[in-house]
Design an enzyme around this catalytic site. Sequence first.
Site, PDB file in Angstrom:
ATOM      1  N   LYS A  71       0.837  -1.207   0.000  1.00  0.00           N
ATOM      2  CA  LYS A  71       0.000   0.000   0.000  1.00  0.00           C
ATOM      3  C   LYS A  71       0.872   1.258   0.000  1.00  0.00           C
ATOM      4  O   LYS A  71       0.661   2.164  -0.798  1.00  0.00           O
ATOM      5  CB  LYS A  71      -0.904   0.017   1.235  1.00  0.00           C
ATOM      6  CG  LYS A  71      -1.599   1.351   1.477  1.00  0.00           C
ATOM      7  CD  LYS A  71      -2.467   1.331   2.693  1.00  0.00           C
ATOM      8  CE  LYS A  71      -1.753   1.649   3.977  1.00  0.00           C
ATOM      9  NZ  LYS A  71      -1.466   3.093   4.209  1.00  0.00           N
ATOM     10  N   ASN A  72       1.854   1.305   0.901  1.00  0.00           N
ATOM     11  CA  ASN A  72       2.631   2.536   1.047  1.00  0.00           C
ATOM     12  C   ASN A  72       3.566   2.801  -0.125  1.00  0.00           C
ATOM     13  O   ASN A  72       4.010   3.930  -0.322  1.00  0.00           O
ATOM     14  CB  ASN A  72       3.413   2.526   2.365  1.00  0.00           C
ATOM     15  CG  ASN A  72       2.520   2.836   3.550  1.00  0.00           C
ATOM     16  OD1 ASN A  72       1.330   3.123   3.374  1.00  0.00           O
ATOM     17  ND2 ASN A  72       3.063   2.762   4.741  1.00  0.00           N
TER      18      ASN A  72
ATOM     19  N   ARG B 235      -4.074  11.076   4.312  1.00  0.00           N
ATOM     20  CA  ARG B 235      -3.040  12.115   4.344  1.00  0.00           C
ATOM     21  C   ARG B 235      -2.035  11.994   3.216  1.00  0.00           C
ATOM     22  O   ARG B 235      -1.443  12.974   2.790  1.00  0.00           O
ATOM     23  CB  ARG B 235      -2.197  12.056   5.597  1.00  0.00           C
ATOM     24  CG  ARG B 235      -2.747  11.982   6.872  1.00  0.00           C
ATOM     25  CD  ARG B 235      -1.613  11.998   7.887  1.00  0.00           C
ATOM     26  NE  ARG B 235      -1.031  13.312   8.008  1.00  0.00           N
ATOM     27  CZ  ARG B 235       0.113  13.671   7.498  1.00  0.00           C
ATOM     28  NH1 ARG B 235       0.829  12.830   6.802  1.00  0.00           N
ATOM     29  NH2 ARG B 235       0.569  14.887   7.676  1.00  0.00           N
TER      30      ARG B 235
ATOM     31  N   CYS C 208      -4.427  13.514  12.764  1.00  0.00           N
ATOM     32  CA  CYS C 208      -5.044  12.212  12.554  1.00  0.00           C
ATOM     33  C   CYS C 208      -4.915  11.459  13.860  1.00  0.00           C
ATOM     34  O   CYS C 208      -4.320  11.957  14.813  1.00  0.00           O
ATOM     35  CB  CYS C 208      -4.382  11.468  11.410  1.00  0.00           C
ATOM     36  SG  CYS C 208      -2.778  10.832  11.830  1.00  0.00           S
TER      37      CYS C 208
ATOM     38  N   ARG D 216       1.059  15.238  12.834  1.00  0.00           N
ATOM     39  CA  ARG D 216       1.530  14.994  11.467  1.00  0.00           C
ATOM     40  C   ARG D 216       1.502  16.216  10.553  1.00  0.00           C
ATOM     41  O   ARG D 216       0.752  16.259   9.569  1.00  0.00           O
ATOM     42  CB  ARG D 216       0.750  13.835  10.839  1.00  0.00           C
ATOM     43  CG  ARG D 216       0.915  12.562  11.611  1.00  0.00           C
ATOM     44  CD  ARG D 216       0.207  11.412  10.974  1.00  0.00           C
ATOM     45  NE  ARG D 216       0.997  10.737   9.962  1.00  0.00           N
ATOM     46  CZ  ARG D 216       0.619   9.616   9.372  1.00  0.00           C
ATOM     47  NH1 ARG D 216      -0.527   9.065   9.668  1.00  0.00           N
ATOM     48  NH2 ARG D 216       1.378   9.043   8.469  1.00  0.00           N
TER      49      ARG D 216
ATOM     50  N   ASP E 141       5.068   1.148  11.909  1.00  0.00           N
ATOM     51  CA  ASP E 141       3.874   0.464  11.391  1.00  0.00           C
ATOM     52  C   ASP E 141       3.768  -0.989  11.860  1.00  0.00           C
ATOM     53  O   ASP E 141       2.776  -1.655  11.567  1.00  0.00           O
ATOM     54  CB  ASP E 141       3.850   0.510   9.855  1.00  0.00           C
ATOM     55  CG  ASP E 141       3.474   1.897   9.338  1.00  0.00           C
ATOM     56  OD1 ASP E 141       3.093   2.755  10.148  1.00  0.00           O
ATOM     57  OD2 ASP E 141       3.558   2.108   8.107  1.00  0.00           O
TER      58      ASP E 141
ATOM     59  N   ILE F  81       8.463   7.677  16.611  1.00  0.00           N
ATOM     60  CA  ILE F  81       8.090   8.344  15.356  1.00  0.00           C
ATOM     61  C   ILE F  81       6.793   9.154  15.502  1.00  0.00           C
ATOM     62  O   ILE F  81       6.726  10.303  15.060  1.00  0.00           O
ATOM     63  CB  ILE F  81       7.942   7.327  14.202  1.00  0.00           C
ATOM     64  CG1 ILE F  81       9.185   6.441  14.073  1.00  0.00           C
ATOM     65  CG2 ILE F  81       7.633   8.028  12.878  1.00  0.00           C
ATOM     66  CD1 ILE F  81      10.445   7.134  13.604  1.00  0.00           C
TER      67      ILE F  81
ATOM     68  N   ARG G 268      -8.492  -0.330   4.941  1.00  0.00           N
ATOM     69  CA  ARG G 268      -7.586   0.654   4.341  1.00  0.00           C
ATOM     70  C   ARG G 268      -6.258   0.011   3.969  1.00  0.00           C
ATOM     71  O   ARG G 268      -5.549   0.517   3.105  1.00  0.00           O
ATOM     72  CB  ARG G 268      -7.295   1.789   5.338  1.00  0.00           C
ATOM     73  CG  ARG G 268      -8.474   2.685   5.601  1.00  0.00           C
ATOM     74  CD  ARG G 268      -8.042   3.864   6.433  1.00  0.00           C
ATOM     75  NE  ARG G 268      -6.942   4.585   5.784  1.00  0.00           N
ATOM     76  CZ  ARG G 268      -6.245   5.536   6.357  1.00  0.00           C
ATOM     77  NH1 ARG G 268      -6.503   5.891   7.587  1.00  0.00           N
ATOM     78  NH2 ARG G 268      -5.271   6.127   5.709  1.00  0.00           N
TER      79      ARG G 268
HETATM   80  C1  UD1 Z   1       4.748   7.158   6.107  1.00  0.00           C
HETATM   81  C2  UD1 Z   1       3.838   5.943   6.017  1.00  0.00           C
HETATM   82  C3  UD1 Z   1       3.341   5.556   7.391  1.00  0.00           C
HETATM   83  C4  UD1 Z   1       4.513   5.336   8.330  1.00  0.00           C
HETATM   84  C5  UD1 Z   1       5.451   6.541   8.324  1.00  0.00           C
HETATM   85  C6  UD1 Z   1       6.718   6.330   9.135  1.00  0.00           C
HETATM   86  C7  UD1 Z   1       2.797   6.166   3.839  1.00  0.00           C
HETATM   87  C8  UD1 Z   1       1.574   6.457   3.076  1.00  0.00           C
HETATM   88  N1  UD1 Z   1       2.703   6.282   5.171  1.00  0.00           N
HETATM   89  O1  UD1 Z   1       3.973   8.234   6.632  1.00  0.00           O
HETATM   90  O2  UD1 Z   1       2.575   4.349   7.277  1.00  0.00           O
HETATM   91  O3  UD1 Z   1       4.041   5.116   9.646  1.00  0.00           O
HETATM   92  O4  UD1 Z   1       5.845   6.857   6.974  1.00  0.00           O
HETATM   93  O5  UD1 Z   1       7.394   5.237   8.661  1.00  0.00           O
HETATM   94  O6  UD1 Z   1       3.823   5.809   3.296  1.00  0.00           O
HETATM   95  N2  UD1 Z   1       6.683  15.031  10.188  1.00  0.00           N
HETATM   96  C9  UD1 Z   1       6.732  16.390  10.444  1.00  0.00           C
HETATM   97  N3  UD1 Z   1       6.679  17.246   9.372  1.00  0.00           N
HETATM   98  C10 UD1 Z   1       6.582  16.802   8.094  1.00  0.00           C
HETATM   99  C11 UD1 Z   1       6.547  15.411   7.835  1.00  0.00           C
HETATM  100  C12 UD1 Z   1       6.591  14.548   8.919  1.00  0.00           C
HETATM  101  O7  UD1 Z   1       6.827  16.818  11.585  1.00  0.00           O
HETATM  102  O8  UD1 Z   1       6.545  17.624   7.169  1.00  0.00           O
HETATM  103  C13 UD1 Z   1       6.753  14.084  11.332  1.00  0.00           C
HETATM  104  C14 UD1 Z   1       5.477  13.253  11.450  1.00  0.00           C
HETATM  105  O9  UD1 Z   1       4.490  13.919  12.181  1.00  0.00           O
HETATM  106  C15 UD1 Z   1       6.004  12.019  12.151  1.00  0.00           C
HETATM  107  C16 UD1 Z   1       7.399  11.849  11.559  1.00  0.00           C
HETATM  108  O10 UD1 Z   1       7.762  13.133  11.056  1.00  0.00           O
HETATM  109  O11 UD1 Z   1       6.083  12.232  13.521  1.00  0.00           O
HETATM  110  C17 UD1 Z   1       7.529  10.796  10.467  1.00  0.00           C
HETATM  111  O12 UD1 Z   1       6.633  11.075   9.443  1.00  0.00           O
HETATM  112  P1  UD1 Z   1       6.840  10.630   7.920  1.00  0.00           P
HETATM  113  O13 UD1 Z   1       8.057   9.803   7.782  1.00  0.00           O
HETATM  114  O14 UD1 Z   1       6.700  11.845   7.077  1.00  0.00           O
HETATM  115  O15 UD1 Z   1       5.580   9.701   7.726  1.00  0.00           O
HETATM  116  P2  UD1 Z   1       4.522   9.742   6.547  1.00  0.00           P
HETATM  117  O16 UD1 Z   1       5.208   9.936   5.242  1.00  0.00           O
HETATM  118  O17 UD1 Z   1       3.396  10.621   6.913  1.00  0.00           O
END
Ligand code: UD1
Length: 418
Positions: A22-23, A94, A118, A123, A306, A328, A398
């Site tokens: 999925k991701n 998201r 969320c 996030r 995850d 995380i 999902r």
């Molecule tokens: C992706 C995965 C999700 C997984 C996560 C971490 C998808 C669709 N989702 O989510 O399943 O749990 O990686 O492996 O691939 N953050 C900020 N600012 C930003 C971006 C992120 O503060 O602009 C923070 C987030 O709130 C979180 C951390 O960074 O605490 C990691 O987030 P990120 O690696 O960006 O996760 P996603 O891409 O949202």
Amino acid sequence: MDKVRIIGGTPLRGSIEVSGSKNAALPILISSILSESKCVFRRVPDLQDINTTFQLLGHLGMEVDWDPSRSQVALSSPKAISVDAPYDLVRKMRASVVVLGPLLARYGRAKVSLPGGCAIGARPINYHLTALEKLGAKIELEGGYVIASARKLKGARVGLEFPSVGATENAMMAATLAEGETLLENCAKEPEIIDLARALRAMGAKIEGEGTEAIRLQGVTSLQGCDYPIMGDRIEAGTYLAAGLATEGEVRIDGLEPADLESVLVKFEEAGARITRGQGFIGLAAAGRPRATDVTTLPFPGFPTDMQAQFMALMAIADGTSLIKETIFENRFMHVPELTRLGADITIRGNTAVIRGKSGLKGAPLMATDLRASASLVIGGLCAQGETIVNRVYHLDRGYEHLERKLGALGARIERIK
Ligand code: UD1
């Protein structure tokens, strides 16, 4: 609303194949915005988040020809496209925010709703926006929307503050069509990033270094169609392996590379499992009751957040006390009160859960709160004596394709109640 009914206590035995990831699929499907001709993607899982992605691409004006029976989709974008991703769609998922990079790169403009919070945390998307600004985008926030524009993105050196998966994907996609060279630093190294880089390369992008912290791209003037199979879902695989170990069974999961799940496999071994790493498959055999094992979630190659909830369900029945630290996401322990309803003994101290393993859980009605939390409740139910009902199954839909069918094939007593 659908529910899942589980009668626990049967050790899982047998083999199943994972679906496409999925991701990995979400950004790869979205990357077709960049291409001037038809992109065909294979091994696309039939999941709620994938359907939301198709709705979003359809809303942008792309042609979506989806054949779930063959797990295949063809996506084509017209010359002119709408560049607006509305709140309703972004709120549902998201990951929609990764349309920002490709829309900006190909059409010079994007209007994308801010995702808001969320269940598992605030996030924000600040890292995405900073990276796009460094590539020359002008970013404004207005009425809950990000409005981004750039006549032409320009290659640059972009250091991410944190190796965010989504920000790395957004920046990578944007840089494929930027003018000149881009060096992305402190990138996420997740296998899904590698899969996205391969898909973009199949479209003609010039990328190297994916899977390391520095990714280098040479901008090209246009991208073309491709025919690309999505990688296997390592989190789905990890979930079924955890269920196999928790029920003291023996399972084989086909359709993924064991290296993609190595940090989790090592923890299963510490917990007493015998693991076989084959080409394209993983075997797991339990040797009695699992042992308590500590885990800290980290960016790849660390233990994935995850898999944290599913590992906690496993530790709830393990021999001894374990600590699980979540680094995380700040609010990712929503499964704890539900697991407690099955009789698990878990206390939360800040970002760490203390799990005192118990030999017997008892079935109970439970409420799913988010995708991976729901998976942990299913594992809890599979170990517990008697009947467990998991409500709000749409969370599972999902991310887990044919969950009851796959677990049923391993001998679990599980059914969906409409
Ligand atoms: C992706 C995965 C999700 C997984 C996560 C971490 C998808 C669709 N989702 O989510 O399943 O749990 O990686 O492996 O691939 N953050 C900020 N600012 C930003 C971006 C992120 O503060 O602009 C923070 C987030 O709130 C979180 C951390 O960074 O605490 C990691 O987030 P990120 O690696 O960006 O996760 P996603 O891409 O949202």
